[in-house]
Motif scaffolding. Structure first.
Motif, PDB file in Angstrom:
ATOM      1  N   THR A  27       0.850  -1.101   0.043  1.00  0.00           N
ATOM      2  CA  THR A  27      -0.079   0.007   0.039  1.00  0.00           C
ATOM      3  C   THR A  27       0.835   1.100  -0.044  1.00  0.00           C
ATOM      4  OG1 THR A  27       0.051  -0.275   2.460  1.00  0.00           O
ATOM      5  CG2 THR A  27      -1.917  -1.062   1.078  1.00  0.00           C
ATOM      6  N   HIS A  28       2.096   1.142   0.090  1.00  0.00           N
ATOM      7  CA  HIS A  28       3.101   2.416   0.195  1.00  0.00           C
ATOM      8  C   HIS A  28       4.567   2.032  -0.327  1.00  0.00           C
ATOM      9  CE1 HIS A  28       3.681  -0.099   3.705  1.00  0.00           C
ATOM     10  NE2 HIS A  28       4.930   0.058   3.283  1.00  0.00           N
ATOM     11  N   HIS A  29       4.954   3.180  -0.703  1.00  0.00           N
ATOM     12  CA  HIS A  29       6.400   3.158  -1.072  1.00  0.00           C
ATOM     13  C   HIS A  29       7.436   3.977  -0.236  1.00  0.00           C
ATOM     14  CE1 HIS A  29       5.858   6.969  -3.233  1.00  0.00           C
ATOM     15  NE2 HIS A  29       4.813   6.805  -3.384  1.00  0.00           N
ATOM     16  N   ALA A  31      10.617   6.935  -0.186  1.00  0.00           N
ATOM     17  CA  ALA A  31      11.268   7.978  -1.066  1.00  0.00           C
ATOM     18  C   ALA A  31      11.114   8.040  -2.623  1.00  0.00           C
ATOM     19  CB  ALA A  31      12.893   7.396  -1.065  1.00  0.00           C
ATOM     20  N   GLY A  32       9.783   7.800  -2.709  1.00  0.00           N
ATOM     21  CA  GLY A  32       9.449   8.022  -4.231  1.00  0.00           C
ATOM     22  C   GLY A  32       9.775   6.923  -5.164  1.00  0.00           C
ATOM     23  N   ILE A  33      10.399   5.879  -4.537  1.00  0.00           N
ATOM     24  CA  ILE A  33      10.655   4.792  -5.386  1.00  0.00           C
ATOM     25  C   ILE A  33       9.578   3.787  -5.551  1.00  0.00           C
ATOM     26  CG2 ILE A  33      12.510   2.702  -5.632  1.00  0.00           C
ATOM     27  CD1 ILE A  33      14.187   4.313  -3.684  1.00  0.00           C
ATOM     28  N   LYS A  34       8.977   3.810  -6.826  1.00  0.00           N
ATOM     29  CA  LYS A  34       7.539   3.247  -6.807  1.00  0.00           C
ATOM     30  C   LYS A  34       8.010   1.748  -7.717  1.00  0.00           C
ATOM     31  CE  LYS A  34       4.987   7.311  -6.743  1.00  0.00           C
ATOM     32  NZ  LYS A  34       3.901   7.949  -7.551  1.00  0.00           N
ATOM     33  N   GLY A  35       7.018   0.793  -7.341  1.00  0.00           N
ATOM     34  CA  GLY A  35       7.235  -0.529  -7.924  1.00  0.00           C
ATOM     35  C   GLY A  35       7.688  -1.595  -6.750  1.00  0.00           C
ATOM     36  N   ASN A  36       7.943  -1.070  -5.833  1.00  0.00           N
ATOM     37  CA  ASN A  36       8.298  -2.219  -4.702  1.00  0.00           C
ATOM     38  C   ASN A  36       7.395  -3.134  -4.510  1.00  0.00           C
ATOM     39  OD1 ASN A  36       6.983   0.174  -3.409  1.00  0.00           O
ATOM     40  ND2 ASN A  36       7.026  -0.878  -1.608  1.00  0.00           N
ATOM     41  N   CYS A  37       7.977  -4.305  -3.949  1.00  0.00           N
ATOM     42  CA  CYS A  37       6.742  -5.447  -3.884  1.00  0.00           C
ATOM     43  C   CYS A  37       7.138  -6.296  -2.575  1.00  0.00           C
ATOM     44  CB  CYS A  37       7.209  -6.687  -4.923  1.00  0.00           C
ATOM     45  SG  CYS A  37       6.395  -6.144  -6.468  1.00  0.00           S
ATOM     46  N   LEU A  38       6.350  -6.761  -2.096  1.00  0.00           N
ATOM     47  CA  LEU A  38       6.497  -7.942  -0.803  1.00  0.00           C
ATOM     48  C   LEU A  38       6.350  -9.316  -1.494  1.00  0.00           C
ATOM     49  CD1 LEU A  38       4.201  -6.321   1.821  1.00  0.00           C
ATOM     50  CD2 LEU A  38       6.467  -5.999   1.490  1.00  0.00           C
ATOM     51  N   VAL A  39       7.093 -10.293  -1.001  1.00  0.00           N
ATOM     52  CA  VAL A  39       7.186 -11.553  -1.104  1.00  0.00           C
ATOM     53  C   VAL A  39       6.577 -12.248   0.199  1.00  0.00           C
ATOM     54  CG1 VAL A  39       8.333 -13.665  -1.909  1.00  0.00           C
ATOM     55  CG2 VAL A  39       9.006 -11.519  -2.834  1.00  0.00           C
ATOM     56  N   VAL A  40       5.588 -12.920   0.117  1.00  0.00           N
ATOM     57  CA  VAL A  40       4.880 -13.350   1.506  1.00  0.00           C
ATOM     58  C   VAL A  40       4.687 -14.818   1.381  1.00  0.00           C
ATOM     59  CG1 VAL A  40       3.174 -13.059   2.633  1.00  0.00           C
ATOM     60  CG2 VAL A  40       3.734 -11.159   1.432  1.00  0.00           C
ATOM     61  N   ALA A 105      20.336   5.191  -8.863  1.00  0.00           N
ATOM     62  CA  ALA A 105      21.530   5.799  -8.459  1.00  0.00           C
ATOM     63  C   ALA A 105      20.864   6.859  -7.300  1.00  0.00           C
ATOM     64  CB  ALA A 105      22.656   6.358  -9.474  1.00  0.00           C
ATOM     65  N   ASN A 106      21.665   6.959  -6.066  1.00  0.00           N
ATOM     66  CA  ASN A 106      21.270   8.081  -5.189  1.00  0.00           C
ATOM     67  C   ASN A 106      19.887   8.502  -4.887  1.00  0.00           C
ATOM     68  OD1 ASN A 106      24.111   9.161  -4.933  1.00  0.00           O
ATOM     69  ND2 ASN A 106      23.990   9.640  -7.203  1.00  0.00           N
ATOM     70  N   ASP A 107      18.972   7.203  -4.975  1.00  0.00           N
ATOM     71  CA  ASP A 107      17.545   7.153  -4.849  1.00  0.00           C
ATOM     72  C   ASP A 107      17.091   7.705  -3.448  1.00  0.00           C
ATOM     73  OD1 ASP A 107      17.842   4.866  -3.459  1.00  0.00           O
ATOM     74  OD2 ASP A 107      17.075   3.704  -5.265  1.00  0.00           O
ATOM     75  N   GLY A 108      17.908   7.656  -2.413  1.00  0.00           N
ATOM     76  CA  GLY A 108      17.582   7.861  -1.044  1.00  0.00           C
ATOM     77  C   GLY A 108      16.727   6.939  -0.370  1.00  0.00           C
ATOM     78  N   LEU A 109      16.602   5.662  -0.631  1.00  0.00           N
ATOM     79  CA  LEU A 109      15.789   4.681  -0.145  1.00  0.00           C
ATOM     80  C   LEU A 109      15.840   4.583   1.449  1.00  0.00           C
ATOM     81  CD1 LEU A 109      13.451   2.357  -0.376  1.00  0.00           C
ATOM     82  CD2 LEU A 109      15.660   0.655  -0.700  1.00  0.00           C
ATOM     83  N   LYS A 114       7.943   7.318   3.972  1.00  0.00           N
ATOM     84  CA  LYS A 114       6.869   6.209   3.717  1.00  0.00           C
ATOM     85  C   LYS A 114       5.568   6.971   3.111  1.00  0.00           C
ATOM     86  CE  LYS A 114       4.294   2.428   5.672  1.00  0.00           C
ATOM     87  NZ  LYS A 114       4.329   1.644   7.131  1.00  0.00           N
ATOM     88  N   VAL A 115       5.213   6.661   1.811  1.00  0.00           N
ATOM     89  CA  VAL A 115       4.051   7.378   1.126  1.00  0.00           C
ATOM     90  C   VAL A 115       3.379   6.550   0.543  1.00  0.00           C
ATOM     91  CG1 VAL A 115       3.675   9.004  -0.712  1.00  0.00           C
ATOM     92  CG2 VAL A 115       5.780   9.213   0.518  1.00  0.00           C
ATOM     93  N   ALA A 116       1.669   6.704   0.800  1.00  0.00           N
ATOM     94  CA  ALA A 116       0.702   5.748   0.280  1.00  0.00           C
ATOM     95  C   ALA A 116       0.734   5.856  -1.189  1.00  0.00           C
ATOM     96  CB  ALA A 116      -0.522   6.161   1.081  1.00  0.00           C
ATOM     97  N   TYR A 117       0.527   4.771  -1.768  1.00  0.00           N
ATOM     98  CA  TYR A 117       0.154   4.658  -3.200  1.00  0.00           C
ATOM     99  C   TYR A 117      -1.423   4.890  -3.182  1.00  0.00           C
ATOM    100  CZ  TYR A 117       4.111   1.955  -4.962  1.00  0.00           C
ATOM    101  OH  TYR A 117       5.393   1.192  -5.006  1.00  0.00           O
TER     102      TYR A 117
END
Length: 134
Positions: A27-29, A31-40, A105-109, A114-117
């Motif tokens: 539900t969130h990402h 530092a503006g890095i979108k497309g993250n996933c959770l493996v569960v 590079a330098n994405d600040g992760l 933490k920002v909601a999609y």
């Protein structure tokens, strides 16, 4: 006989399903890095101390597949994974899960907010990853 698993629905945040694990866009990402996933895992395990050894290959396979899909879908320059265990390890969800992040590079992760999609963003990212996994 191999278990037949349904494909994730197009209106779903789920991007990958196999017999032991699934992956979704959360539900969130950060530092503006979108497309993250959770493996569960499909079964309940509180943290890494509870995961059976034989699930390791399912997590690695799903993570590797997601890494390739993220590079294809988003053109990211790298991949990071992250996993937390216990209160001192910053665990705040009491079901094991592995974070997989597209990296630039330098994405600040690390240290990023933490920002909601929006629902639309989440569905679009999931659809892009499902397409890249085909």
């Amino acid at each position: 006989m191999a278990e037949t698993l349904p494909s994730p629905a197009p209106e779903s945040a789920v991007v990958l399903v196999d017999a032991h694990v699934f992956a979704l866009v959360p539900t969130h990402h950060y530092a503006g890095i979108k497309g993250n996933c959770l493996v569960v895992p499909r079964s309940h395990y509180e943290n890494v101390l509870d995961i059976p050894d034989d699930l390791g290959s399912a997590f690695f396979r799903a993570t590797r597949r997601l890494a390739h899909a993220m590079q294809s879908a988003f053109g990211c320059e790298g991949i990071s994974t992250r996993q937390h265990n216990g209160p001192a390890g910053n665990q705040d969800v009491w079901h094991f899960h592995l974070h997989v992040f597209p990296r630039y590079a330098n994405d600040g992760l690390y240290g990023g907010q933490k920002v909601a999609y929006t629902i639309a963003e989440r569905m679009e990212l999931a659809a892009s990853l499902r397409d890249a996994l085909r």
